[in-house]
Design a protein around this motif. Structure first.
Motif, PDB file in Angstrom:
ATOM      1  N   GLY A  79       0.788  -1.230   0.000  1.00 22.82           N
ATOM      2  CA  GLY A  79       0.000   0.000   0.000  1.00 22.82           C
ATOM      3  C   GLY A  79       0.815   1.272   0.000  1.00 22.82           C
ATOM      4  O   GLY A  79       0.267   2.355   0.173  1.00 22.82           O
ATOM      5  N   PHE A  80       2.118   1.189  -0.224  1.00 26.20           N
ATOM      6  CA  PHE A  80       2.961   2.378  -0.240  1.00 26.20           C
ATOM      7  C   PHE A  80       3.063   2.943  -1.652  1.00 26.20           C
ATOM      8  O   PHE A  80       3.079   2.202  -2.637  1.00 26.20           O
ATOM      9  CB  PHE A  80       4.349   2.075   0.320  1.00 26.20           C
ATOM     10  CG  PHE A  80       4.330   1.851   1.797  1.00 26.20           C
ATOM     11  CD1 PHE A  80       4.462   2.915   2.670  1.00 26.20           C
ATOM     12  CD2 PHE A  80       4.127   0.589   2.321  1.00 26.20           C
ATOM     13  CE1 PHE A  80       4.406   2.724   4.038  1.00 26.20           C
ATOM     14  CE2 PHE A  80       4.077   0.381   3.685  1.00 26.20           C
ATOM     15  CZ  PHE A  80       4.215   1.439   4.544  1.00 26.20           C
ATOM     16  N   VAL A  81       3.141   4.273  -1.743  1.00 23.25           N
ATOM     17  CA  VAL A  81       3.238   4.943  -3.041  1.00 23.25           C
ATOM     18  C   VAL A  81       4.465   5.840  -3.153  1.00 23.25           C
ATOM     19  O   VAL A  81       4.795   6.296  -4.245  1.00 23.25           O
ATOM     20  CB  VAL A  81       1.960   5.761  -3.357  1.00 23.25           C
ATOM     21  CG1 VAL A  81       0.753   4.832  -3.477  1.00 23.25           C
ATOM     22  CG2 VAL A  81       1.709   6.830  -2.297  1.00 23.25           C
ATOM     23  N   ALA A  82       5.144   6.115  -2.027  1.00 25.36           N
ATOM     24  CA  ALA A  82       6.351   6.955  -2.045  1.00 25.36           C
ATOM     25  C   ALA A  82       7.199   6.628  -0.830  1.00 25.36           C
ATOM     26  O   ALA A  82       6.688   6.167   0.198  1.00 25.36           O
ATOM     27  CB  ALA A  82       5.986   8.441  -2.052  1.00 25.36           C
ATOM     28  N   ILE A  83       8.515   6.885  -0.947  1.00 21.84           N
ATOM     29  CA  ILE A  83       9.463   6.644   0.140  1.00 21.84           C
ATOM     30  C   ILE A  83      10.445   7.802   0.231  1.00 21.84           C
ATOM     31  O   ILE A  83      10.680   8.505  -0.758  1.00 21.84           O
ATOM     32  CB  ILE A  83      10.244   5.324  -0.065  1.00 21.84           C
ATOM     33  CG1 ILE A  83      10.882   5.291  -1.472  1.00 21.84           C
ATOM     34  CG2 ILE A  83       9.353   4.123   0.182  1.00 21.84           C
ATOM     35  CD1 ILE A  83      11.773   4.102  -1.734  1.00 21.84           C
ATOM     36  N   ALA A  84      11.015   7.976   1.424  1.00 21.48           N
ATOM     37  CA  ALA A  84      12.065   8.973   1.638  1.00 21.48           C
ATOM     38  C   ALA A  84      12.928   8.503   2.802  1.00 21.48           C
ATOM     39  O   ALA A  84      12.448   7.794   3.689  1.00 21.48           O
ATOM     40  CB  ALA A  84      11.464  10.344   1.934  1.00 21.48           C
ATOM     41  N   CYS A  85      14.190   8.897   2.794  1.00 26.90           N
ATOM     42  CA  CYS A  85      15.110   8.514   3.863  1.00 26.90           C
ATOM     43  C   CYS A  85      15.801   9.731   4.438  1.00 26.90           C
ATOM     44  O   CYS A  85      16.240  10.621   3.696  1.00 26.90           O
ATOM     45  CB  CYS A  85      16.208   7.582   3.341  1.00 26.90           C
ATOM     46  SG  CYS A  85      15.650   5.951   2.885  1.00 26.90           S
ATOM     47  N   GLY A  86      15.932   9.751   5.757  1.00 29.74           N
ATOM     48  CA  GLY A  86      16.792  10.685   6.454  1.00 29.74           C
ATOM     49  C   GLY A  86      18.099   9.985   6.775  1.00 29.74           C
ATOM     50  O   GLY A  86      18.407   8.918   6.229  1.00 29.74           O
ATOM     51  N   TRP A  87      18.857  10.561   7.684  1.00 31.31           N
ATOM     52  CA  TRP A  87      20.160   9.993   8.045  1.00 31.31           C
ATOM     53  C   TRP A  87      20.014   8.568   8.560  1.00 31.31           C
ATOM     54  O   TRP A  87      20.696   7.668   8.112  1.00 31.31           O
ATOM     55  CB  TRP A  87      20.818  10.885   9.092  1.00 31.31           C
ATOM     56  CG  TRP A  87      22.278  10.653   9.264  1.00 31.31           C
ATOM     57  CD1 TRP A  87      22.879  10.135  10.360  1.00 31.31           C
ATOM     58  CD2 TRP A  87      23.320  10.940   8.345  1.00 31.31           C
ATOM     59  NE1 TRP A  87      24.242  10.067  10.179  1.00 31.31           N
ATOM     60  CE2 TRP A  87      24.537  10.567   8.943  1.00 31.31           C
ATOM     61  CE3 TRP A  87      23.345  11.465   7.064  1.00 31.31           C
ATOM     62  CZ2 TRP A  87      25.760  10.704   8.306  1.00 31.31           C
ATOM     63  CZ3 TRP A  87      24.579  11.603   6.437  1.00 31.31           C
ATOM     64  CH2 TRP A  87      25.758  11.231   7.061  1.00 31.31           C
ATOM     65  N   GLY A  88      19.092   8.356   9.509  1.00 33.89           N
ATOM     66  CA  GLY A  88      18.903   7.021  10.077  1.00 33.89           C
ATOM     67  C   GLY A  88      17.458   6.580  10.140  1.00 33.89           C
ATOM     68  O   GLY A  88      17.153   5.545  10.708  1.00 33.89           O
ATOM     69  N   HIS A  89      16.555   7.350   9.575  1.00 31.37           N
ATOM     70  CA  HIS A  89      15.140   6.983   9.593  1.00 31.37           C
ATOM     71  C   HIS A  89      14.571   7.013   8.176  1.00 31.37           C
ATOM     72  O   HIS A  89      15.188   7.562   7.268  1.00 31.37           O
ATOM     73  CB  HIS A  89      14.341   7.935  10.493  1.00 31.37           C
ATOM     74  CG  HIS A  89      14.151   9.301   9.931  1.00 31.37           C
ATOM     75  ND1 HIS A  89      15.177  10.220   9.820  1.00 31.37           N
ATOM     76  CD2 HIS A  89      13.049   9.907   9.434  1.00 31.37           C
ATOM     77  CE1 HIS A  89      14.715  11.333   9.284  1.00 31.37           C
ATOM     78  NE2 HIS A  89      13.422  11.177   9.035  1.00 31.37           N
ATOM     79  N   SER A  90      13.413   6.400   8.022  1.00 28.22           N
ATOM     80  CA  SER A  90      12.748   6.367   6.722  1.00 28.22           C
ATOM     81  C   SER A  90      11.272   6.664   6.895  1.00 28.22           C
ATOM     82  O   SER A  90      10.703   6.461   7.969  1.00 28.22           O
ATOM     83  CB  SER A  90      12.911   4.986   6.077  1.00 28.22           C
ATOM     84  OG  SER A  90      14.278   4.684   5.894  1.00 28.22           O
ATOM     85  N   VAL A  91      10.660   7.129   5.819  1.00 31.79           N
ATOM     86  CA  VAL A  91       9.238   7.455   5.818  1.00 31.79           C
ATOM     87  C   VAL A  91       8.623   6.870   4.553  1.00 31.79           C
ATOM     88  O   VAL A  91       9.204   6.951   3.475  1.00 31.79           O
ATOM     89  CB  VAL A  91       9.009   8.986   5.843  1.00 31.79           C
ATOM     90  CG1 VAL A  91       7.526   9.313   5.805  1.00 31.79           C
ATOM     91  CG2 VAL A  91       9.653   9.606   7.070  1.00 31.79           C
ATOM     92  N   GLY A  92       7.449   6.294   4.707  1.00 32.64           N
ATOM     93  CA  GLY A  92       6.699   5.794   3.574  1.00 32.64           C
ATOM     94  C   GLY A  92       5.327   6.446   3.534  1.00 32.64           C
ATOM     95  O   GLY A  92       4.672   6.597   4.568  1.00 32.64           O
ATOM     96  N   LEU A  93       4.918   6.869   2.352  1.00 28.78           N
ATOM     97  CA  LEU A  93       3.583   7.432   2.144  1.00 28.78           C
ATOM     98  C   LEU A  93       2.685   6.321   1.625  1.00 28.78           C
ATOM     99  O   LEU A  93       2.997   5.670   0.633  1.00 28.78           O
ATOM    100  CB  LEU A  93       3.640   8.582   1.139  1.00 28.78           C
ATOM    101  CG  LEU A  93       2.317   9.235   0.752  1.00 28.78           C
ATOM    102  CD1 LEU A  93       1.651   9.898   1.956  1.00 28.78           C
ATOM    103  CD2 LEU A  93       2.539  10.245  -0.369  1.00 28.78           C
TER     104      LEU A  93
END
Length: 139
Positions: A79-93
């Motif tokens: 169900g994810f449509v986008a991803i992004a990463c920081g230094w040590g964390h990640s986010v999924g839309l």
């Protein structure tokens, strides 16, 4: 050929037009050895020592970052449509307009994530994330 590229601290990832990923550079935390060998990827992102790939079925895979909590709590659902990463964390839309965060949280990178729907885009800095709402506001 390649259709997307991303860089971490000492490693890089390329997304090929056949949906496979190629990694090069450092392998201190499994940045290369842990990378997926399957096809079907549509997006990639890199953090310090980890990488994230979004597959065409909406599933997210995280690799590298073996010893720095960059893979902890990674989502196992679709169900994810986008991803992004920081230094040590990640986010999924997600396709419902909500976000999921995983990885490091020592600087509150994950605790302040928005909990409501209506999000249409995400981005990460080293120790923070932002999201764009469907009304044009940023959180």
């Amino acid at each position: 050929g390649f259709v997307a590229i991303a860089c971490g601290s000492d490693h890089s990832v390329g997304l090929r037009n056949d949906g496979t990923v190629v990694t090069w550079g450092s392998d201190i935390e499994g940045e290369r050895d842990d990378s997926p060998t399957s096809a079907g990827f549509v997006a990639i992102a890199c953090g310090e020592y980890h990488s994230v790939g979004l597959r065409n079925d909406g599933i997210v895979l995280t690799w590298g970052g073996r010893h720095r909590f960059q893979r902890c709590d990674a989502p196992a659902s679709a169900g994810f449509v986008a991803i992004a990463c920081g230094w040590g964390h990640s986010v999924g839309l997600r396709d419902d307009g909500t976000v999921v965060t995983w990885g490091a949280d020592d600087d509150w990178q994950r605790r302040d994530a928005p909990t409501s729907a209506g999000l249409v885009a995400i981005a990460c800095g080293s120790f923070h994330s932002v999201a764009l709402r469907n009304d044009g506001t940023v959180v």
